[in-house]
Motif scaffolding. Sequence first.
Motif, mmCIF file in Angstrom:
data_model
loop_
_atom_site.group_PDB
_atom_site.id
_atom_site.type_symbol
_atom_site.label_atom_id
_atom_site.label_comp_id
_atom_site.label_asym_id
_atom_site.label_seq_id
_atom_site.Cartn_x
_atom_site.Cartn_y
_atom_site.Cartn_z
ATOM 1 N N THR A 42 -4.660 11.580 -17.844
ATOM 2 C CA THR A 42 -5.202 11.730 -16.492
ATOM 3 C C THR A 42 -4.500 10.814 -15.501
ATOM 4 O O THR A 42 -4.347 11.156 -14.336
ATOM 5 C CB THR A 42 -6.715 11.454 -16.447
ATOM 6 O OG1 THR A 42 -6.976 10.068 -16.699
ATOM 7 C CG2 THR A 42 -7.449 12.319 -17.443
ATOM 8 N N GLY A 43 -4.040 9.629 -15.962
ATOM 9 C CA GLY A 43 -3.385 8.694 -15.054
ATOM 10 C C GLY A 43 -2.106 9.255 -14.466
ATOM 11 O O GLY A 43 -1.845 9.119 -13.263
ATOM 12 N N SER A 44 -1.293 9.903 -15.304
ATOM 13 C CA SER A 44 -0.033 10.464 -14.812
ATOM 14 C C SER A 44 -0.288 11.567 -13.795
ATOM 15 O O SER A 44 0.408 11.662 -12.769
ATOM 16 C CB SER A 44 0.794 11.011 -15.976
ATOM 17 O OG SER A 44 0.117 12.051 -16.656
ATOM 18 N N ARG A 45 -1.271 12.388 -14.061
ATOM 19 C CA ARG A 45 -1.588 13.485 -13.141
ATOM 20 C C ARG A 45 -2.198 12.965 -11.844
ATOM 21 O O ARG A 45 -1.931 13.487 -10.763
ATOM 22 C CB ARG A 45 -2.537 14.487 -13.829
ATOM 23 C CG ARG A 45 -1.866 15.282 -14.941
ATOM 24 C CD ARG A 45 -2.889 16.037 -15.781
ATOM 25 N NE ARG A 45 -2.276 16.999 -16.691
ATOM 26 C CZ ARG A 45 -1.775 16.693 -17.886
ATOM 27 N NH1 ARG A 45 -1.835 15.431 -18.307
ATOM 28 N NH2 ARG A 45 -1.233 17.617 -18.653
ATOM 29 N N THR A 84 -3.056 2.483 -4.103
ATOM 30 C CA THR A 84 -3.895 2.661 -5.287
ATOM 31 C C THR A 84 -3.170 2.147 -6.517
ATOM 32 O O THR A 84 -2.034 2.557 -6.794
ATOM 33 C CB THR A 84 -4.243 4.140 -5.493
ATOM 34 O OG1 THR A 84 -4.905 4.642 -4.331
ATOM 35 C CG2 THR A 84 -5.157 4.314 -6.699
ATOM 36 N N LEU A 85 -3.819 1.257 -7.246
ATOM 37 C CA LEU A 85 -3.339 0.846 -8.556
ATOM 38 C C LEU A 85 -3.872 1.846 -9.573
ATOM 39 O O LEU A 85 -5.095 1.964 -9.745
ATOM 40 C CB LEU A 85 -3.822 -0.565 -8.884
ATOM 41 C CG LEU A 85 -3.512 -1.071 -10.291
ATOM 42 C CD1 LEU A 85 -2.012 -1.185 -10.522
ATOM 43 C CD2 LEU A 85 -4.219 -2.397 -10.563
ATOM 44 N N VAL A 86 -2.977 2.575 -10.209
ATOM 45 C CA VAL A 86 -3.367 3.540 -11.240
ATOM 46 C C VAL A 86 -3.072 2.916 -12.597
ATOM 47 O O VAL A 86 -1.916 2.766 -12.990
ATOM 48 C CB VAL A 86 -2.615 4.879 -11.088
ATOM 49 C CG1 VAL A 86 -2.982 5.823 -12.233
ATOM 50 C CG2 VAL A 86 -2.954 5.523 -9.754
ATOM 51 N N ILE A 87 -4.124 2.524 -13.292
ATOM 52 C CA ILE A 87 -3.983 1.961 -14.638
ATOM 53 C C ILE A 87 -3.870 3.117 -15.634
ATOM 54 O O ILE A 87 -4.589 4.111 -15.528
ATOM 55 C CB ILE A 87 -5.170 1.036 -14.959
ATOM 56 C CG1 ILE A 87 -5.117 -0.190 -14.046
ATOM 57 C CG2 ILE A 87 -5.169 0.631 -16.430
ATOM 58 C CD1 ILE A 87 -6.317 -1.090 -14.159
ATOM 59 N N GLY A 88 -2.965 2.974 -16.587
ATOM 60 C CA GLY A 88 -2.716 4.085 -17.511
ATOM 61 C C GLY A 88 -1.951 5.198 -16.842
ATOM 62 O O GLY A 88 -2.214 6.384 -17.080
ATOM 63 N N ALA A 89 -0.972 4.835 -16.002
ATOM 64 C CA ALA A 89 -0.276 5.812 -15.163
ATOM 65 C C ALA A 89 0.654 6.730 -15.934
ATOM 66 O O ALA A 89 1.207 7.671 -15.351
ATOM 67 C CB ALA A 89 0.506 5.092 -14.071
ATOM 68 N N VAL A 105 -8.455 1.177 -7.050
ATOM 69 C CA VAL A 105 -7.943 1.175 -8.416
ATOM 70 C C VAL A 105 -8.567 2.312 -9.219
ATOM 71 O O VAL A 105 -9.754 2.614 -9.079
ATOM 72 C CB VAL A 105 -8.205 -0.194 -9.102
ATOM 73 C CG1 VAL A 105 -9.695 -0.499 -9.183
ATOM 74 C CG2 VAL A 105 -7.578 -0.257 -10.489
ATOM 75 N N TYR A 106 -7.709 2.971 -10.030
ATOM 76 C CA TYR A 106 -8.160 3.978 -10.982
ATOM 77 C C TYR A 106 -8.124 3.339 -12.361
ATOM 78 O O TYR A 106 -7.084 2.852 -12.807
ATOM 79 C CB TYR A 106 -7.241 5.211 -10.938
ATOM 80 C CG TYR A 106 -7.640 6.304 -11.906
ATOM 81 C CD1 TYR A 106 -8.909 6.879 -11.844
ATOM 82 C CD2 TYR A 106 -6.746 6.797 -12.856
ATOM 83 C CE1 TYR A 106 -9.279 7.889 -12.717
ATOM 84 C CE2 TYR A 106 -7.099 7.807 -13.725
ATOM 85 C CZ TYR A 106 -8.368 8.351 -13.652
ATOM 86 O OH TYR A 106 -8.745 9.360 -14.512
ATOM 87 N N LEU A 107 -9.263 3.334 -13.024
ATOM 88 C CA LEU A 107 -9.453 2.543 -14.234
ATOM 89 C C LEU A 107 -9.510 3.413 -15.482
ATOM 90 O O LEU A 107 -10.429 4.228 -15.646
ATOM 91 C CB LEU A 107 -10.772 1.761 -14.131
ATOM 92 C CG LEU A 107 -10.898 0.779 -12.967
ATOM 93 C CD1 LEU A 107 -12.357 0.483 -12.675
ATOM 94 C CD2 LEU A 107 -10.142 -0.505 -13.304
ATOM 95 N N ILE A 108 -8.517 3.228 -16.352
ATOM 96 C CA ILE A 108 -8.558 3.815 -17.687
ATOM 97 C C ILE A 108 -8.899 2.686 -18.650
ATOM 98 O O ILE A 108 -8.131 1.727 -18.778
ATOM 99 C CB ILE A 108 -7.204 4.429 -18.080
ATOM 100 C CG1 ILE A 108 -6.734 5.438 -17.039
ATOM 101 C CG2 ILE A 108 -7.290 5.060 -19.470
ATOM 102 C CD1 ILE A 108 -7.541 6.691 -16.991
#
Length: 282
Positions: free
Chosen positions: A16-19, A7-12, A67-70
């Motif tokens: 919310t991205g870090s969590r 998973t690509l976490v944008i805004g990691a 991908v998680y999109l911020i």
Amino acid sequence: MTDTGTTLVIGATGTTGSRTAARLTAAGHRVKAASRHATPVPGAQPVPFDWYDRATHAAALDGADRVYLIPPLGDSDPAAVMLPFLRRARDTGVHRAVLLSSSAIPEGGPAVGVVHQALPGLFEQWAVLRPSWFMQNFTGTHAHAVSIRDDGVILTATGSGRVGFVDAEDIAAVAAHALTDAHAPNTDLVLTGPEALSYDDIATIITEVTGRPVVHRRLSYEQLRDRLTALVPPEFAAILAGMDRAIAEGSEDRTTDTVQRLTGRPAGSFRALVEREMRRDG
């Protein structure tokens, strides 16, 4: 969670991205933690990423299948940079996308609502998270948290309007589920806490838990707009003040069972969050 991929976490490094990254890595999933400076994130592979620098996109996407999109912060037209990236993501093997939006923005609405509308046409597996206002707005460096610490006051134009404030931990729990469950939600998900609270209620709970008096000072739309104009461009100040006015008119006075339904546990309360913060700080 029944699926394993990358998973690509944008805004990691964000709220919310870090969590979300932490939940995924704790469950054994591979994570590429994307941030502007490739900041190290425990258990994840840090990668540089900037929405406005397309040269960072290929390496960030390499090997990712979800991908998680911020969205880019403060951009009134995020679709201009997000949609080309999402098409590229699809073409390079991403098959699931989870977008962070807002309960205040419907599909096809302004800003990220345009991206929301486009997502089902780009990916067969998708979800749009539409959380209410964050409980974390009263902690950390948010303007409300600063005014509480400095002056014992919360300034809004919300009147007696109520909000189903939601804990960012619960948003991350739903995000992790939506990213890794065998079956993608393929819908938008309105996320709230267990109760709708006015800012008067928020001030009362903080006072009761911390022992330090906090009050909610009610401003008019115009008063709030003018205060904000000293901090942000006038157009954005009017938008922010307008969001408070919408709350006063009842736009956020609702709760949903989405957190419980998707994670199997009830959403956390605001009182529990303040108590948790007190334990951490104490």
